[in-house]
Scaffold this motif. Structure first.
Motif, PDB file in Angstrom:
ATOM      1  N   VAL A 182      58.915  95.326  43.943  1.00  0.00           N
ATOM      2  CA  VAL A 182      60.113  95.089  45.179  1.00  0.00           C
ATOM      3  C   VAL A 182      61.199  94.492  44.185  1.00  0.00           C
ATOM      4  N   HIS A 183      62.496  94.932  44.658  1.00  0.00           N
ATOM      5  CA  HIS A 183      63.752  94.075  44.178  1.00  0.00           C
ATOM      6  C   HIS A 183      64.584  93.845  45.184  1.00  0.00           C
ATOM      7  N   LEU A 184      65.167  92.734  45.228  1.00  0.00           N
ATOM      8  CA  LEU A 184      66.186  92.009  46.045  1.00  0.00           C
ATOM      9  C   LEU A 184      67.697  92.543  45.746  1.00  0.00           C
ATOM     10  N   VAL A 185      68.503  93.325  46.706  1.00  0.00           N
ATOM     11  CA  VAL A 185      69.686  93.577  46.467  1.00  0.00           C
ATOM     12  C   VAL A 185      70.777  92.763  47.530  1.00  0.00           C
ATOM     13  N   GLU A 186      71.698  92.869  47.222  1.00  0.00           N
ATOM     14  CA  GLU A 186      72.735  92.075  48.086  1.00  0.00           C
ATOM     15  C   GLU A 186      72.752  92.727  49.423  1.00  0.00           C
ATOM     16  N   SER A 187      73.006  94.332  49.300  1.00  0.00           N
ATOM     17  CA  SER A 187      73.262  95.048  50.330  1.00  0.00           C
ATOM     18  C   SER A 187      72.772  96.279  50.050  1.00  0.00           C
ATOM     19  N   LEU A 188      72.265  97.140  51.352  1.00  0.00           N
ATOM     20  CA  LEU A 188      71.818  98.655  51.205  1.00  0.00           C
ATOM     21  C   LEU A 188      72.831  99.514  52.086  1.00  0.00           C
ATOM     22  N   ASP A 189      74.198  98.738  52.519  1.00  0.00           N
ATOM     23  CA  ASP A 189      74.783  99.668  53.359  1.00  0.00           C
ATOM     24  C   ASP A 189      75.071 100.909  52.816  1.00  0.00           C
ATOM     25  N   GLY A 190      75.122 101.982  53.511  1.00  0.00           N
ATOM     26  CA  GLY A 190      75.467 103.327  52.971  1.00  0.00           C
ATOM     27  C   GLY A 190      74.186 103.774  52.172  1.00  0.00           C
ATOM     28  N   ALA A 191      73.246 103.084  51.996  1.00  0.00           N
ATOM     29  CA  ALA A 191      72.051 103.824  51.177  1.00  0.00           C
ATOM     30  C   ALA A 191      71.571 104.994  52.214  1.00  0.00           C
ATOM     31  N   SER A 192      71.166 106.070  51.551  1.00  0.00           N
ATOM     32  CA  SER A 192      70.803 107.231  52.191  1.00  0.00           C
ATOM     33  C   SER A 192      70.277 108.098  51.026  1.00  0.00           C
ATOM     34  N   PRO A 193      69.142 108.962  51.376  1.00  0.00           N
ATOM     35  CA  PRO A 193      68.513 109.935  50.309  1.00  0.00           C
ATOM     36  C   PRO A 193      69.663 110.523  49.475  1.00  0.00           C
ATOM     37  N   GLY A 194      69.377 110.451  48.038  1.00  0.00           N
ATOM     38  CA  GLY A 194      70.337 111.066  47.286  1.00  0.00           C
ATOM     39  C   GLY A 194      71.530 110.036  46.694  1.00  0.00           C
ATOM     40  N   THR A 195      71.843 109.080  47.364  1.00  0.00           N
ATOM     41  CA  THR A 195      72.753 108.223  46.855  1.00  0.00           C
ATOM     42  C   THR A 195      72.231 107.142  45.784  1.00  0.00           C
ATOM     43  N   LEU A 196      72.898 106.498  44.993  1.00  0.00           N
ATOM     44  CA  LEU A 196      72.728 105.688  44.036  1.00  0.00           C
ATOM     45  C   LEU A 196      72.767 104.400  44.153  1.00  0.00           C
ATOM     46  N   VAL A 197      71.960 103.434  44.096  1.00  0.00           N
ATOM     47  CA  VAL A 197      72.391 101.884  44.301  1.00  0.00           C
ATOM     48  C   VAL A 197      72.098 101.110  43.081  1.00  0.00           C
TER      49      VAL A 197
END
Length: 246
Positions: A5-20
């Motif tokens: 598990v890794h913490l990120v500042e935001s996952l706003d807009g994340a959906s299947p197929g998107t790149l974070v």
């Protein structure tokens, strides 16, 4: 085997197929220390209930990117558990924060009790608070939490009185209490506050202040626990009587 598990500042807009993209110290530790590789499956979380599972698309010196495969939203756990932890000596503070985070505590409040051996002042206070925050962060990742606990600034006894007054249930652990923790009804929602004293115990004056604010003074059993372990034992006893552990 559980995915890292890794913490990120935001996952706003994340959906299947998107790149974070993950950057900074989090990415450096993953790539340089954990030897993260392309194609590896990981979980990303923003610490506010959202998590995304996916595979590593690329890695760099202090960066890696993940192709999202699924996104989940976990509601904030109820009841929320706040533990007031009197400052222990040595590294027992970090131990307390670690196990409290692992067991699911939502907020940790460091307390400058009158009998605390450790003292947080000036630069030491800043460093110690940062160390508690870092410990909570790493323990949350290790225990795969979607909600990151909050570590508040150092609190005084007067601050605790206000915290207790606002709680739906407030408990103070004390070895001389006659009321067993199990005798109280734990609410299914709202906030439960649990106060853990220092090695020297909570002073009579502090006990009076907290009781006057509405706290119940309770005992766990005949044994006297260390301040760094009493909190996690008490929280487990509380959570076992809620739907969080049903």
């Amino acid at each position: 085997m559980s995915l890292p598990v890794h913490l990120v500042e935001s996952l706003d807009g994340a959906s299947p197929g998107t790149l974070v993209e993950v950057t900074g110290d989090e990415a450096h530790h993953a790539v340089a220390v954990r030897r993260l590789r392309e194609g590896e499956q990981v979980v990303l979380t923003d610490g506010r209930g959202t998590s995304a599972t996916g595979s590593v698309a690329s890695t760099g010196k202090r960066v890696f990117s993940v192709t999202v495969e699924s996104v989940a939203q976990e509601p904030r756990p109820e009841p929320a558990i706040t533990v007031v932890q009197a400052l222990p000596k040595g590294e027992r503070g970090e131990l307390a924060v670690e196990v409290l985070t692992e067991v699911g505590v939502d907020r940790i409040v460091p307390w400058a009790a009158s009998r605390s051996v450790a003292v947080w002042k000036g630069e030491r206070a800043t460093k110690s608070h940062a160390k508690w925050q870092a410990t909570a962060r790493e323990a949350a990742k290790q225990s795969r939490r979607s909600w990151l606990p909050t570590v508040t600034p150092l609190a005084s006894t007067a601050d605790l009185a206000a915290l207790v007054a606002e709680a739906d249930l407030a408990l103070v652990l004390h070895e001389n209490a006659t009321l067993p923790l199990g005798a109280l009804v734990v609410p299914e929602a709202g906030r439960v506050v649990l106060v853990v004293g220092p090695e020297g115990g909570i002073s009579p004056d502090e006990l009076t202040v907290l009781a006057d604010a509405g706290a119940h003074v309770v005992r766990l059993g005949a044994e006297v626990l260390r301040t760094s372990t009493a909190g996690v034992v008490a929280v487990a006893a509380v959570l076992a009587r809620t739907s969080r552990w049903a």
